[in-house]
Design an enzyme around this catalytic site. Sequence first.
Site, PDB file in Angstrom:
ATOM      1  N   HIS A   1       0.835  -1.198   0.000  1.00 34.83           N
ATOM      2  CA  HIS A   1       0.000   0.000   0.000  1.00 34.83           C
ATOM      3  C   HIS A   1       0.872   1.252   0.000  1.00 34.83           C
ATOM      4  CE1 HIS A   1      -3.328  -2.692   1.207  1.00 34.83           C
ATOM      5  NE2 HIS A   1      -4.107  -1.748   0.711  1.00 34.83           N
TER       6      HIS A   1
ATOM      7  N   LYS B   1      -0.359   4.626   4.530  1.00 37.91           N
ATOM      8  CA  LYS B   1      -1.261   3.620   5.112  1.00 37.91           C
ATOM      9  C   LYS B   1      -0.896   3.396   6.576  1.00 37.91           C
ATOM     10  CE  LYS B   1      -4.125  -0.051   4.859  1.00 37.91           C
ATOM     11  NZ  LYS B   1      -5.586   0.102   4.745  1.00 37.91           N
TER      12      LYS B   1
END
Length: 260
Positions: free
Chosen positions: A148, A152
């Site tokens: 990600h 994140k």
Amino acid sequence: MSVDVAVTGATGRMGRAVLDAASAREDVSVAFAVSRDPGDGPIAGTALDPADDLRELLADRSPDALVDFTVPASSLEYVDAAADAGVASVVGTTGFDAEGERALRAAADRAPVLRASNFGRGVQALLSAVEAAVAGLPGYDAEVTETHHNAKRDAPSGTANAIVDAIDDARESAAPAERVHGREGEAPREDGEIGVHARRAGSVDGEHEVLLAGDGEELRLTHRAGDRGVFAEGALDAAAWVAGREPGRYDFAEVVEGDR
């Protein structure tokens, strides 16, 4: 019939994506959007209100559903307010602890709460494929890797945890498998363990890979999201589906299955 939604965390990555997606749909309209920093609006034509005014806005504008992609502490506050107002909640926030999970269950006793770790329809297909593959490949080693963007917060992602749960369910073991988060030094693989690896880099919207490996062969199942608008559209589909339902806990899989 159009569904009126309230959007929390409107200035966040997903809040903006939800407002953008709603502005292009005929079946969804935005009743209001709130943010801790309302001065950053408007977004996609929607003016922003202070998050502290949420309860008053719920009472005055009576949305059909609230869509929340924030952080656990804020999400619990927003869902509680929606439940008190009898408004359904669609929750894409992840990273809740045990106390947070209990609070979500309590809110679902008063109003519908549809929570999912991922609102991508492709991820729902991936979960089904993972269960089928694991059931058909007993004894194979399982590793889950997710990537990600660098902002994140929770690791592993909620989607990665859902994938590991799917592997456990398909194995039908007496006890959940040990989850090994990364490896360092002398760390031989133990039978039945599931390796889980989280990567954070750049602006990646989301990538999840499941590796199943036996002697002499391997199977890889991968989902990549090229745009977070995919998740926003799924959340709005969920809002349209859950609005007006009886109090209780619901899952995005029910929305996808209902469209088949």
